[in-house]
Design a protein around this motif. Sequence first.
Motif, short mmCIF file in Angstrom:
data_model
loop_
_atom_site.label_atom_id
_atom_site.label_comp_id
_atom_site.label_asym_id
_atom_site.label_seq_id
_atom_site.Cartn_x
_atom_site.Cartn_y
_atom_site.Cartn_z
N THR A 1 0.85 -1.07 -0.06
CA THR A 1 0.01 -0.02 -0.04
C THR A 1 0.65 1.21 0.18
OG1 THR A 1 -0.07 0.31 2.39
CG2 THR A 1 -1.75 -1.39 1.60
N GLU A 2 0.36 2.52 -0.46
CA GLU A 2 1.11 3.37 -0.12
C GLU A 2 1.82 3.73 1.11
OE1 GLU A 2 -2.15 5.77 -1.94
OE2 GLU A 2 -0.95 6.78 -3.41
N GLY A 3 1.03 3.43 2.15
CA GLY A 3 1.50 3.75 3.46
C GLY A 3 2.86 3.15 3.75
N THR A 4 2.75 1.49 3.34
CA THR A 4 3.90 0.57 3.56
C THR A 4 4.98 1.08 2.74
OG1 THR A 4 2.48 -1.26 4.13
CG2 THR A 4 4.60 -1.58 3.38
N ILE A 5 4.82 1.60 1.41
CA ILE A 5 6.02 1.94 0.74
C ILE A 5 6.60 3.35 1.16
CG2 ILE A 5 6.61 2.58 -1.65
CD1 ILE A 5 5.86 -0.39 -1.11
N GLU A 6 5.81 4.16 1.60
CA GLU A 6 6.35 5.49 1.90
C GLU A 6 7.08 5.32 3.29
OE1 GLU A 6 2.94 8.24 2.24
OE2 GLU A 6 2.73 7.98 -0.11
N ALA B 1 4.07 1.36 -4.82
CA ALA B 1 2.76 1.49 -4.36
C ALA B 1 1.65 0.86 -5.43
CB ALA B 1 2.17 2.69 -3.73
N CYS B 2 0.89 0.11 -4.88
CA CYS B 2 -0.09 -0.42 -5.83
C CYS B 2 -1.70 -0.38 -5.34
CB CYS B 2 0.12 -1.99 -5.87
SG CYS B 2 1.79 -2.50 -6.71
N PRO B 3 -2.00 0.81 -5.10
CA PRO B 3 -3.57 1.20 -4.60
C PRO B 3 -4.60 0.33 -5.35
CG PRO B 3 -2.24 3.29 -5.33
CD PRO B 3 -1.28 2.22 -5.70
N THR C 1 -0.57 -1.95 -13.33
CA THR C 1 0.09 -1.36 -11.93
C THR C 1 1.45 -1.78 -11.94
OG1 THR C 1 -2.12 -1.58 -10.81
CG2 THR C 1 -0.38 -1.45 -9.54
N CYS D 1 2.15 -6.77 1.29
CA CYS D 1 0.74 -6.42 1.72
C CYS D 1 0.00 -7.58 1.82
CB CYS D 1 0.09 -5.26 0.83
SG CYS D 1 -1.92 -5.42 1.02
#
Lengths: 273, 273
Positions: free
Chosen positions: A116-121, A142-144, A167, A184
């Motif tokens: 997710t974006e959170g994990t990648i960031e 990130a793969c939203p 993606t 994820c």
Amino acid sequence: MKQPIGVIDSGVGGLTVARELMRQLPKETFLYLGDTKRCPYGPRSEEEVRAFTWQMVNFLLEKNIKMLVIACNTATAYTLTELQETLNIPVIGVIEPGARAAIKFSRNKRIGVIGTEGTIESKAYPNALVVIDQNIRVNGLACPPFVPMVEDGILSGPKAEGIVSNTLRPLKEMNHIDTLILGCTHYPLIKDLVQNEMGNHIQVISSGEETAREASLILAYHKLLEKGNASPVHEFYTTGDIEKFRLVANSWFEEPVQILKSVRIEHVPSSAY
Amino acid sequence: MKQPIGVIDSGVGGLTVARELMRQLPKETFLYLGDTKRCPYGPRSEEEVRAFTWQMVNFLLEKNIKMLVIACNTATAYTLTELQETLNIPVIGVIEPGARAAIKFSRNKRIGVIGTEGTIESKAYPNALVVIDQNIRVNGLACPPFVPMVEDGILSGPKAEGIVSNTLRPLKEMNHIDTLILGCTHYPLIKDLVQNEMGNHIQVISSGEETAREASLILAYHKLLEKGNASPVHEFYTTGDIEKFRLVANSWFEEPVQILKSVRIEHVPSSAY
């Protein structure tokens, strides 16, 4: 040791971790708590995630668990160290097992991570990799679209293939990695699609499989393995709608795993603990 | 933690484990002690193996190691539990990591194990597998020609292929397993031959790779990981002929690992400790 193992997640994603735990540790009893009512944790503040996680942990500690698995990337990033230092039972998360498996598999030290974006960031995976080997290069993506796709049950067919292909394109174009971490807990359900898209020369790593394998080691190391020929009855708890949870669990735990027949699902309001 | 990790083996076989440890834990310093003078341990009594192993352990404890890896199947079978209970540093062996990896990979729960006659007769791998999952079926096969073949440097070509093909025939004819454990530290050097012979549908597991991965987890779990950007200088000790040992080590540690340039090899008489 006839005591259960606790598994917590912000929602249903951790069910893929629970499924692997049950497959690789078939004598053990698992208690799963998914905070579906307050899911997702990704956009929440660290303080909030820590508070919610502690509530879940305290609920399971009351049930006398012998080990805790944090089957949630966000909760692992914010609370693993604290829980390991505070609880007097072993605690493991989902990030480091995937990182260690990637180091084992990778020959060219170029590792991809999708999440997710959170994990990648958060850079949780790069940090876990580089602390062991500073020469590793990590490509995060990130793969939203993947989580909503999986939660909608789109796990195969042309639509799913198209989403996965589009993606993953930036990662394929770099074309250097030899190992890809599914960072994820939803992604193991589309592992075959990802593998087909990336090609068979890429080793795709499911954090859930690796977390279960490390849980097995930690249990053995602490002499906590269930020794008898038990037929465990697992218990699943959700803070949200019990029927929705049952639906997802049933579709995710399909053949050949088929363990839901021995599972009880209970609703527990998030205000109750 | 600027302390080395000790690795012991009855001879040179454990070098494959050391090689993997150095690859997966490139910041760590390793001290390897091979009891080549009294190798092999397989035909020796339990009492003798325990005595020799303790001598090696005491030699390394004096060098202030922070963890011990028993890179020898026989010594693991006889001394792992005792060493884990006695020493105040973490101790891991080579049997359980391979077993746990096999459980992770196998889908049909039919697992093959190849090793020396002693390892197969000891049933160490079946015991390690069944304690976790009583539904696993294990096919063990002793492969006596493999160790002399590897020590003679016959690692590829028609002769090696012929020996591997003939030796593995009984296992191929049963044709049920989906996972094969290389239950001898010499065998990783002929992993590709075994893989070709068994076919790509069989997952071949190298205990050395899996032991290194579990060592990584145990170090992290105990907060013993080396954090700095160290360029470690490893030390290798042999109770036998130092030139013979150097010859084997150099041929086994070839590209792409190439770590011997930073290694010092010393002779230590087995009577000296």
